[in-house]
Motif scaffolding. Structure first.
Motif, mmCIF file in Angstrom:
data_model
loop_
_atom_site.group_PDB
_atom_site.id
_atom_site.type_symbol
_atom_site.label_atom_id
_atom_site.label_comp_id
_atom_site.label_asym_id
_atom_site.label_seq_id
_atom_site.Cartn_x
_atom_site.Cartn_y
_atom_site.Cartn_z
ATOM 1 N N UNK A 75 0.826 -1.207 0.000
ATOM 2 C CA UNK A 75 0.000 0.000 0.000
ATOM 3 C C UNK A 75 0.860 1.258 0.000
ATOM 4 N N UNK A 76 1.896 1.260 0.839
ATOM 5 C CA UNK A 76 2.678 2.469 1.033
ATOM 6 C C UNK A 76 3.932 2.509 0.189
ATOM 7 N N UNK A 77 4.051 1.599 -0.758
ATOM 8 C CA UNK A 77 5.308 1.469 -1.494
ATOM 9 C C UNK A 77 5.838 2.758 -2.068
ATOM 10 N N UNK A 78 4.970 3.547 -2.700
ATOM 11 C CA UNK A 78 5.475 4.751 -3.345
ATOM 12 C C UNK A 78 5.737 5.865 -2.351
ATOM 13 N N UNK A 79 4.975 5.881 -1.261
ATOM 14 C CA UNK A 79 5.107 6.989 -0.329
ATOM 15 C C UNK A 79 6.335 6.858 0.553
ATOM 16 N N UNK A 80 6.910 5.668 0.577
ATOM 17 C CA UNK A 80 7.971 5.432 1.539
ATOM 18 C C UNK A 80 9.294 5.994 1.036
ATOM 19 N N UNK A 81 10.030 6.689 1.928
ATOM 20 C CA UNK A 81 11.321 7.228 1.519
ATOM 21 C C UNK A 81 12.377 6.134 1.468
ATOM 22 N N UNK A 82 12.072 4.992 2.071
ATOM 23 C CA UNK A 82 13.091 3.947 2.179
ATOM 24 C C UNK A 82 13.099 3.027 0.974
ATOM 25 N N UNK A 83 12.287 3.304 -0.025
ATOM 26 C CA UNK A 83 12.284 2.418 -1.182
ATOM 27 C C UNK A 83 10.999 1.639 -1.269
ATOM 28 N N UNK A 84 10.652 1.226 -2.483
ATOM 29 C CA UNK A 84 9.345 0.603 -2.659
ATOM 30 C C UNK A 84 9.266 -0.798 -2.073
ATOM 31 N N UNK A 85 10.426 -1.458 -1.872
ATOM 32 C CA UNK A 85 10.387 -2.827 -1.384
ATOM 33 C C UNK A 85 10.688 -2.938 0.103
ATOM 34 N N UNK A 86 10.674 -1.834 0.835
ATOM 35 C CA UNK A 86 11.167 -1.913 2.220
ATOM 36 C C UNK A 86 10.326 -2.857 3.062
ATOM 37 N N UNK A 87 9.016 -2.921 2.810
ATOM 38 C CA UNK A 87 8.198 -3.865 3.562
ATOM 39 C C UNK A 87 8.600 -5.303 3.298
ATOM 40 N N UNK A 88 8.872 -5.602 2.023
ATOM 41 C CA UNK A 88 9.265 -6.976 1.684
ATOM 42 C C UNK A 88 10.648 -7.313 2.227
ATOM 43 N N UNK A 89 11.539 -6.311 2.247
ATOM 44 C CA UNK A 89 12.873 -6.586 2.786
ATOM 45 C C UNK A 89 12.798 -6.807 4.289
ATOM 46 N N UNK A 90 11.931 -6.047 4.941
ATOM 47 C CA UNK A 90 11.675 -6.274 6.367
ATOM 48 C C UNK A 90 11.205 -7.722 6.579
ATOM 49 N N UNK A 91 10.302 -8.168 5.715
ATOM 50 C CA UNK A 91 9.800 -9.538 5.825
ATOM 51 C C UNK A 91 10.915 -10.557 5.610
ATOM 52 N N UNK A 92 11.803 -10.255 4.668
ATOM 53 C CA UNK A 92 12.919 -11.179 4.429
ATOM 54 C C UNK A 92 13.793 -11.296 5.682
ATOM 55 N N UNK B 84 20.327 -0.189 -0.910
ATOM 56 C CA UNK B 84 19.889 0.588 0.254
ATOM 57 C C UNK B 84 20.062 -0.172 1.553
ATOM 58 N N UNK B 85 19.809 -1.471 1.505
ATOM 59 C CA UNK B 85 19.700 -2.236 2.748
ATOM 60 C C UNK B 85 20.840 -3.230 2.898
ATOM 61 N N UNK B 86 22.025 -2.860 2.410
ATOM 62 C CA UNK B 86 23.143 -3.803 2.425
ATOM 63 C C UNK B 86 23.554 -4.151 3.851
ATOM 64 N N UNK B 87 23.588 -3.150 4.719
ATOM 65 C CA UNK B 87 24.035 -3.392 6.095
ATOM 66 C C UNK B 87 23.113 -4.390 6.788
ATOM 67 N N UNK B 88 21.808 -4.209 6.587
ATOM 68 C CA UNK B 88 20.842 -5.124 7.216
ATOM 69 C C UNK B 88 21.063 -6.539 6.706
ATOM 70 N N UNK B 89 21.318 -6.645 5.409
ATOM 71 C CA UNK B 89 21.545 -7.960 4.813
ATOM 72 C C UNK B 89 22.757 -8.636 5.444
ATOM 73 N N UNK B 90 23.854 -7.879 5.597
ATOM 74 C CA UNK B 90 25.058 -8.467 6.195
ATOM 75 C C UNK B 90 24.812 -8.840 7.644
ATOM 76 N N UNK B 91 24.066 -7.996 8.351
ATOM 77 C CA UNK B 91 23.750 -8.321 9.751
ATOM 78 C C UNK B 91 22.933 -9.610 9.829
ATOM 79 N N UNK B 92 22.029 -9.794 8.873
ATOM 80 C CA UNK B 92 21.228 -11.031 8.872
ATOM 81 C C UNK B 92 22.133 -12.233 8.652
ATOM 82 N N UNK B 93 23.152 -12.080 7.794
ATOM 83 C CA UNK B 93 24.044 -13.219 7.574
ATOM 84 C C UNK B 93 24.807 -13.551 8.843
#
Lengths: 106, 205
Positions: free
Chosen positions: A52-69, B151-160
């Motif tokens: 939902x918030x993908x475009x509004x987020x300053x952290x990038x459109x995939x930040x929610x999915x990366x959080x999930x990863x 953008x999230x390289x540091x988080x990725x390395x921390x996860x490893x």
């Protein structure tokens, strides 16, 4: 029907089923599985919000999915540690009953 | 995909997820719980695909329904609990208290979801599945990987590092050593009595 609100109700119910499993069950294996259930419910909420918030987020459109990863990585580590603790407990007490572990004495 | 089809698929998946997770927490035999948990993980993976998170949907199948559940089933088969080893489940009061706490948490969450103005705004700004994607490649592995490694390289390395610590911890915990011996002994049998001395000799190095 397929809306962010419905998904959040679904995640809330899955999370609470997980809470019930952690609180009510005495089998350590099922308690660990209920923890995985709760983590999964949170994952679903994160992905839905990310969609939902993908475009509004300053952290990038995939930040929610990366959080999930990252939650997925934590869940994998947690499962490995939790199951090895379970094996140690089984060898030591020949039991998978959480009540026997509540005394906190060797 | 038409909205009707999307709604139907989501409804079926959500119903399946709730039913299978209820079965996970109520089955007595842990192997049934594990199998229903696999069903539940697969339904969540399907909902991820509906939410245009294709890479994550397959990751969910691979990591949760594949790796983690294999680990669980392997451990269940390793310790092989017999009928008498399964702990007696709590009585009606225990389950009632647990269900009460879970219901209280659920009603709080549902109240918050129902009252949320942000969600109401989101719901009024257009039908959810038809909401335009942030980018045409949203959720695909290339775009996802670029963002993860930039953008999230540091988080990725921390996860490893976290997973490395998990592996070392798991190996250290389950390694069986006799006092003075460096090599693990054969691990074919669990002690068949709950003798404290035997347990201590197995665990302490």
């Amino acid at each position: 029907m397929f809306s962010i609100t419905t998904i959040l109700y679904l995640t809330a119910s899955l999370f609470c089923i997980g809470i019930y499993g952690v609180l009510a069950r005495r089998n350590i294996i099922v308690v660990l599985m209920s923890l995985e259930l709760m983590l999964n419910a949170v994952n679903l909420a994160l992905v839905a919000f990310g969609r939902v918030h993908g475009t509004a987020s300053f952290a990038g459109e995939h930040s929610g999915q990366i959080f999930t990863l990252m939650v997925l990585a934590v869940a994998a580590a947690e499962a490995a540690i939790g199951l090895s603790l379970l094996l140690v407990i089984w060898r030591r007490w020949h039991s998978i009953d959480v009540r026997k572990l509540s005394r906190m004495s060797g | 995909m038409s909205p009707w089809l999307q709604n139907t698929i989501f409804g079926v998946l959500a119903l399946l997820a709730v039913v299978s997770s209820l079965l996970v927490v109520t089955r007595k035999n842990p192997i049934y719980s594990a199998l229903f948990l696999i069903v539940m993980f697969s339904t969540i993976s399907g909902i991820f695909l509906l939410l245009d998170a294709s890479f994550l949907g397959f990751m969910q199948l691979l990591v949760y329904a594949g790796a983690i559940m294999v680990l669980y089933i392997f451990v269940i088969m390793l310790i092989n609990p017999r009928e008498g080893d399964l702990p007696p489940e709590g009585g009606f009061t225990d389950k009632g208290v647990a269900a009460g706490i879970a219901l209280i948490v659920f009603s709080l969450l549902a109240f918050a979801i129902g009252k949320s103005e942000v969600l109401a705004q989101l719901a009024s700004s257009g039908p959810f599945p038809a909401r335009p994607l942030p980018s045409p490649t949203h959720g695909e592995i290339a775009a996802f990987g670029l963002e993860l490694f930039q953008r999230h390289l540091l988080v990725f390395e921390l996860a490893s590092i976290l997973i490395l610590v998990g592996i070392v911890g798991a190996v250290h915990l389950t390694l069986r050593r006799k006092a003075g011996a460096a090599l693990p002994e054969s691990s074919e049998d669990a002690p068949d009595d709950a003798g404290e001395t035997r347990g201590r000799e197995l665990i302490d190095v």
